[in-house]
Design an enzyme around this catalytic site. Structure first.
Site, mmCIF file in Angstrom:
data_model
loop_
_atom_site.group_PDB
_atom_site.id
_atom_site.type_symbol
_atom_site.label_atom_id
_atom_site.label_comp_id
_atom_site.label_asym_id
_atom_site.label_seq_id
_atom_site.Cartn_x
_atom_site.Cartn_y
_atom_site.Cartn_z
ATOM 1 N N ASP A 64 21.859 14.603 45.581
ATOM 2 C CA ASP A 64 22.185 14.547 44.438
ATOM 3 C C ASP A 64 22.142 16.172 44.133
ATOM 4 O OD1 ASP A 64 20.001 14.396 44.670
ATOM 5 O OD2 ASP A 64 19.161 14.539 43.155
ATOM 6 N N GLU A 65 23.315 16.565 42.755
ATOM 7 C CA GLU A 65 22.857 18.005 42.489
ATOM 8 C C GLU A 65 22.706 19.243 43.458
ATOM 9 O OE1 GLU A 65 20.426 16.892 38.203
ATOM 10 O OE2 GLU A 65 19.465 16.289 40.457
ATOM 11 N N SER A 66 24.116 18.813 44.113
ATOM 12 C CA SER A 66 24.770 19.772 44.683
ATOM 13 C C SER A 66 25.362 20.426 43.986
ATOM 14 C CB SER A 66 25.045 19.825 46.260
ATOM 15 O OG SER A 66 24.225 18.792 47.042
#
Ligand code: ACM
Length: 457
Positions: free
Chosen positions: A264-266
């Site tokens: 997530d949220e890279s």
């Protein structure tokens, strides 16, 4: 004569039911529950095996003759005992006939032990808490920018240098392999399977503090609450040695079927790099025999190992490609765990005045936590495509286990109801009196909970 009458009244009162108040309710609601006239003292149940009962299901009969449980597995017997706990008032149990079995096999609670570290005793307490509601999985978010929380023998600096930070500057901490095994075993004794999460390629600042070669840019220890700034060095072979070693050791510590790789949220990884990393990291991880789970962004990759499970964390109305990314797991032979942030994230404030918690997806009132269904969110992801439901607890603002319980209870009861009980129209007005009874049950066990109760929901 008068004395005799008084004695008779006292005697009769002694035989009467403990209270003539309503029979206690059970959360999550059983498939069927019939209440009969009468109460008896709680006693050790008689357990009979019945192979025709569904996995984790049970029947519970309480009558003048005794208390009887039937199930086809030990988990079913355990869940029946949880039901019996909620039915007991002052050591007495009402006469009931219950048939019960779960809607979903995966009924998860997640605890973020990276933003704030929680020791073994705290995690055991949370395990006991969620066992009361028949949860079957505990997802531990073990690594993030603020700390690395699990001993890895082949990369010892991860915990020597990467575990000493946490939000609030209290020094962090980590689980030795022995402590982690103790958690896994304690959970298993309550029919809860631990799902370890090693979040990659973002949320990796602590790993890069321990091993600077894992990052393309210089890093500093981090104790703030921002997200999205860290990334592994995607084109470096060292990164894939790290992934291989870590996943091999974590898989060896994991008797359960699932291993969560985050994804997530890279936000500081380019699209090309993200897809390259997910392709390589998931192929490496799949070789260790676990079914992988990824946050829904991982579904951007069309090259996931067969059966990889997607965990949806967008809203009840999908945003920013989340529906498409989630459907991608199904198209690649996997199923989906639903954790819509605006209703299932337990770290969101109850209302604007709640001191603890964040608010980016909330606030989330108790009725809001209840009135949704996981099969209605992503087109193409219905009952058959769902593995289950999970309630994540992120801990940026939660420093101890009392804080965690305050944010969890009673909203986590809504999530348990959605994950276990048969699908139906959910009307909070009907659920609310059951929650009042459940909160009294929490009080009787010394479990902390939101105080806007009863009467303000
Ligand atoms: C998430 O909330 N970043 C999964």
């Amino acid at each position: 004569m008068r004395l005799l009458l008084v004695a008779l009244v006292v005697l009769l009162a002694g035989c009467a039911p403990v209270k003539d108040e309503a029979v206690p309710t059970v959360i999550p609601s059983p498939v069927s529950l019939a209440v009969h006239d009468g109460w008896r003292d709680l006693a050790e149940p008689e357990v009979a095996t019945d192979a025709s009962i569904a996995a984790e299901g049970y029947t519970l009969e309480v009558d003048g003759a005794g208390i009887r449980i039937a199930a086809s597995d030990d988990a079913g017997v355990f869940h029946a005992r949880q039901t019996l706990l909620q039915l007991t008032v002052d050591g007495r149990v009402p006469f009931v006939s219950i048939e019960d079995a779960p809607r979903f096999a995966y009924r998860g609670a997640m605890l973020d032990v990276a933003r704030h570290f929680f020791g073994v005793e705290d995690v055991k307490r949370y395990i006991d808490d969620i066992a009361l509601l028949k949860f079957s999985y505990l997802h531990l978010h073990l690594t993030d920018d603020q700390g690395w929380r699990l001993q890895i023998d082949s990369w010892p600096e991860l915990t020597r240098a990467g575990a000493t930070t946490e939000i609030g500057g209290r020094g962090g901490g980590f689980y030795t392999k022995q402590q982690y095994a103790e958690i896994v075993e304690y959970a298993a004794s309550r029919f809860i399977t631990v799902v370890p999460e090693i979040d990659m390629p973002g949320h990796t600042n602590a790993a890069s503090v321990a091993y600077p070669e894992l990052s393309d840019i210089p890093v500093e220890p981090y104790e703030g609450i921002e997200v999205g700034f860290s990334s592994l060095a995607i084109r470096s072979e060292k990164t894939y040695e790290f992934v291989d070693d870590v996943v091999r050791e974590v898989a060896a510590m994991t008797p359960g079927p699932y291993l969560h790789l985050g994804g997530d949220e890279s936000l500081s990884t380019t699209d090309d790099d993200f897809l390259y990393f997910i392709g390589r990291a998931t192929a490496i991880a799949a070789a260790y025999g676990k079914t992988l789970i990824g946050w829904h962004e991982m579904g951007r990759s069309g090259e996931l190992p067969a059966g990889t499970v997607g965990q949806y964390w967008s809203y009840t109305t999908p945003q920013d490609g989340a529906a498409e990314h989630t459907l991608s797991f199904v198209q690649q032979g996997g199923r989906v765990i639903m954790s819509p942030a605006n209703v299932a994230y337990l770290d969101q404030k109850y209302d604007a005045l709640t001191e603890l918690g964040l608010q980016w997806a909330g606030p989330t009132s108790i009725p809001q936590s209840y009135e949704w269904d996981p099969a209605d969110i992503v087109p193409g992801v219905g009952e058959e495509q769902l593995l289950g439901v999970e309630a994540p607890m992120w801990t940026e603002t939660l420093a101890d286990i009392q804080d965690v319980e305050y944010m969890a209870f009673p909203r986590i009861a809504s999530i348990a109801e959605i994950a276990w009980s048969p699908r139906r129209e959910r009307d909070f007005a009907e659920f609310s009196p059951k929650l009042d009874a459940f909160v009294a049950f929490l009080d009787s066990r010394g479990i902390n909970h939101y105080l806007g109760f009863p009467g303000t929901h």
